[in-house]
Write a protein that holds these residues in place. Sequence first.
Motif, PDB file in Angstrom:
ATOM      1  N   UNK A  27       0.832  -1.339  -0.045  1.00 36.58           N
ATOM      2  CA  UNK A  27       0.056   0.160   0.107  1.00 36.58           C
ATOM      3  C   UNK A  27       0.909   1.297   0.032  1.00 36.58           C
ATOM      4  N   UNK A  28       2.082   1.224   0.244  1.00 39.84           N
ATOM      5  CA  UNK A  28       2.929   2.338   0.292  1.00 39.84           C
ATOM      6  C   UNK A  28       2.816   3.268   1.675  1.00 39.84           C
ATOM      7  N   UNK A  29       3.437   4.382   1.491  1.00 35.44           N
ATOM      8  CA  UNK A  29       3.468   5.105   2.788  1.00 35.44           C
ATOM      9  C   UNK A  29       2.645   6.430   2.525  1.00 35.44           C
ATOM     10  N   UNK A  30       2.644   7.106   1.567  1.00 32.40           N
ATOM     11  CA  UNK A  30       2.435   8.605   1.324  1.00 32.40           C
ATOM     12  C   UNK A  30       0.685   8.554   1.558  1.00 32.40           C
ATOM     13  N   UNK A  31       0.192   7.807   0.503  1.00 31.14           N
ATOM     14  CA  UNK A  31      -1.437   7.935   0.906  1.00 31.14           C
ATOM     15  C   UNK A  31      -1.963   7.366   2.137  1.00 31.14           C
ATOM     16  N   UNK A  32      -1.409   6.240   2.540  1.00 28.56           N
ATOM     17  CA  UNK A  32      -1.884   5.862   3.760  1.00 28.56           C
ATOM     18  C   UNK A  32      -1.578   6.738   5.199  1.00 28.56           C
ATOM     19  N   UNK A  33      -0.409   7.651   5.220  1.00 34.13           N
ATOM     20  CA  UNK A  33      -0.510   8.580   6.148  1.00 34.13           C
ATOM     21  C   UNK A  33      -1.421   9.759   5.952  1.00 34.13           C
ATOM     22  N   UNK A  83       1.309  15.783   2.869  1.00 33.26           N
ATOM     23  CA  UNK A  83       0.883  16.298   1.610  1.00 33.26           C
ATOM     24  C   UNK A  83       2.124  16.972   0.872  1.00 33.26           C
ATOM     25  N   UNK A  84       2.792  17.859   1.699  1.00 40.28           N
ATOM     26  CA  UNK A  84       3.889  18.744   0.930  1.00 40.28           C
ATOM     27  C   UNK A  84       5.118  18.143   1.032  1.00 40.28           C
ATOM     28  N   UNK A  85       5.452  17.139   1.980  1.00 41.15           N
ATOM     29  CA  UNK A  85       6.774  17.006   2.217  1.00 41.15           C
ATOM     30  C   UNK A  85       7.220  15.374   1.965  1.00 41.15           C
ATOM     31  N   UNK A  86       6.385  14.454   2.338  1.00 46.99           N
ATOM     32  CA  UNK A  86       6.500  12.837   2.410  1.00 46.99           C
ATOM     33  C   UNK A  86       6.544  12.242   0.854  1.00 46.99           C
ATOM     34  N   UNK A  87       7.547  11.736   0.421  1.00 46.40           N
ATOM     35  CA  UNK A  87       7.186  10.993  -0.980  1.00 46.40           C
ATOM     36  C   UNK A  87       6.874   9.653  -0.826  1.00 46.40           C
ATOM     37  N   UNK A  88       6.647   9.046  -1.944  1.00 43.99           N
ATOM     38  CA  UNK A  88       6.301   7.643  -1.893  1.00 43.99           C
ATOM     39  C   UNK A  88       7.427   6.853  -2.385  1.00 43.99           C
ATOM     40  N   UNK A  89       7.917   5.958  -1.303  1.00 51.44           N
ATOM     41  CA  UNK A  89       9.225   5.356  -1.611  1.00 51.44           C
ATOM     42  C   UNK A  89       9.138   3.637  -1.473  1.00 51.44           C
ATOM     43  N   UNK A  90       7.914   3.302  -1.956  1.00 52.05           N
ATOM     44  CA  UNK A  90       7.584   1.837  -1.682  1.00 52.05           C
ATOM     45  C   UNK A  90       8.399   1.055  -3.025  1.00 52.05           C
ATOM     46  N   UNK A  91       9.096  -0.187  -2.407  1.00 48.27           N
ATOM     47  CA  UNK A  91       9.757  -0.915  -3.438  1.00 48.27           C
ATOM     48  C   UNK A  91      10.956  -0.454  -3.913  1.00 48.27           C
ATOM     49  N   UNK A  92      11.662   0.671  -3.271  1.00 44.60           N
ATOM     50  CA  UNK A  92      12.561   1.253  -4.090  1.00 44.60           C
ATOM     51  C   UNK A  92      13.818   0.946  -3.245  1.00 44.60           C
ATOM     52  N   UNK A  93      15.216   0.506  -4.072  1.00 45.81           N
ATOM     53  CA  UNK A  93      16.458   0.436  -3.227  1.00 45.81           C
ATOM     54  C   UNK A  93      17.098   1.501  -2.730  1.00 45.81           C
ATOM     55  N   UNK A  94      17.909   1.505  -1.848  1.00 44.33           N
ATOM     56  CA  UNK A  94      18.523   2.822  -1.272  1.00 44.33           C
ATOM     57  C   UNK A  94      19.222   3.444  -2.152  1.00 44.33           C
ATOM     58  N   UNK A  95      19.811   3.082  -3.171  1.00 42.65           N
ATOM     59  CA  UNK A  95      20.434   3.749  -4.424  1.00 42.65           C
ATOM     60  C   UNK A  95      19.585   4.461  -5.057  1.00 42.65           C
ATOM     61  N   UNK A  96      18.119   3.872  -5.468  1.00 39.55           N
ATOM     62  CA  UNK A  96      17.301   4.358  -6.412  1.00 39.55           C
ATOM     63  C   UNK A  96      16.578   5.579  -5.376  1.00 39.55           C
ATOM     64  N   UNK A  97      16.330   5.676  -4.066  1.00 39.30           N
ATOM     65  CA  UNK A  97      15.913   6.642  -3.475  1.00 39.30           C
ATOM     66  C   UNK A  97      17.016   7.758  -3.255  1.00 39.30           C
TER      67      UNK A  97
END
Length: 501
Positions: A326-332, A446-460
């Motif tokens: 489900x990820x992070x951003x929308x849930x929060x 809404x303004x600061x937290x991006x969605x980082x689901x299923x990303x490697x640390x390098x991709x982030x």
Amino acid sequence: MPRMFPWTIYMVMIFGSLSSAGFGFDQGWWGGIMSSKQFIHTFGSYRPDQQAWALSSKQQSVGTGVGYAGVILGVICGTPINERFGRKMTLLMQAVIVSVGVIIESTTRSSYAQFVVGKGIVYFGGGIATNAIPVYQGECAPPSVRGLMAGTYNAFLMIGGFAASLIVYLCRHVSSDWAWRVVIVAQIGIPILGWLGLPFLPESPHWLIRHGRPEQAAKSLRRLRGPSFPVEEEVVALQQLLADEQERQNATSWADCVSTRVNLRRTIIAVGVQAFQQGQGISFVANYQAVFLQQIGFKEVLLISMIVYIIGVVANILSMATSDRMGRRTVLLWSSMVLGACMLTIGGLTCRGTAHMTYPMQIAAVVMLMLWFLVFQLTWGPLAWVITSEVPPSQVREKMVTLSGFSAYGTGLIIVFVNPYTQGAIGGGVGFIYGALSLIALVFVFFFVPELRNRSLDQIDEMFEARLPTRDFASYVCGDIRDGQAEKRPEVEEEYVERVP
């Protein structure tokens, strides 16, 4: 779906998070014991205005606040310990510290000062764990299960809290001071379990690479990913990443957390989610729910405390199973609205005091409290730690995690010191304060937290360096995938992370 990982991953997931259970255990029994007549008769005093024995507001503030001060000190001290001695040794040292604190707490007879000192030492160990666990699990986790692994920190907080509240409930009819002393003594079982599990845990590959031990890093990676994983390529990639960091002369001071716009943005996210996690009311619910329930005239406060922790355990297990889907951003975002509505409703039901509350209103307030706790432990409780494990860049990871922990427990420290006086003055009206903070948290996400689901640390790292707008993170296609290099980068292999469409 990711394949089955080596058993070592599950050992890291469980024993790497076990230290947080001790912190949750301490919170769990403290919230319940403040309503225990045996504890109150040992350390409290008779209050003519209430015609009952009770702890003073000062004792409540000191007993809770010194613990949070200990956590903050532990978070600060955890950074140099974590950087110098590694993740495993840090966890070992904090287990020893917690054991010392438990002994001091449990051997007091009537000295509240000795009790508080022991509590502060236990929380000091908890602060060290707060620094070590997110860093360790973030560095060991495959991208596709990072949310699951990082979420175990908060899940074990709830498991520890439930175990403590259960012991307090079962001992409620014991006439002697063992009614409260048993639960403190039982707490030492958690560091003992941690000692037993540490020999089976690998050291963080990232830490080993940074300390010039590539052969050991390769062994650690093989244990974490399995024999078929291209370990040599991953070690080379990590060494190159470290070389790039050294070339840019990063990780030289605390100022590097805010020295560039990119790092400042990442610090704001990591620090902000932790501050709002505490600010929405978890410190109030975890530490003062029993006092609150007594204030509104509810009788079975210890039973409710235990039920609340059962809800927390179930919610965290559900969150661990869904956070990487489900990820992070929308849930929060959605949960902030629900949390705010629950607290505002509690404030409206209880702000006029016990005399104006009917039994249905009491039940409604308890239901709203339970719903709040369920939603919080499904969302903000674990996800704040997930974000803390993945947002900091590797060159200042320990320092940024420390700032995040300082933010969390600094906010909690303010709340636990102020709440007894505020709650004494306006009663359930404190719900309006926490509800308003949930609405502010919604704006922050809404303004600061991006969605980082299923990303490697390098991709982030790549996405932050590209300075993407917050809402564009979810749809961004990273360079290693766009350029057809997925097979050369183990972090994005099909079996470890879902491809970005």
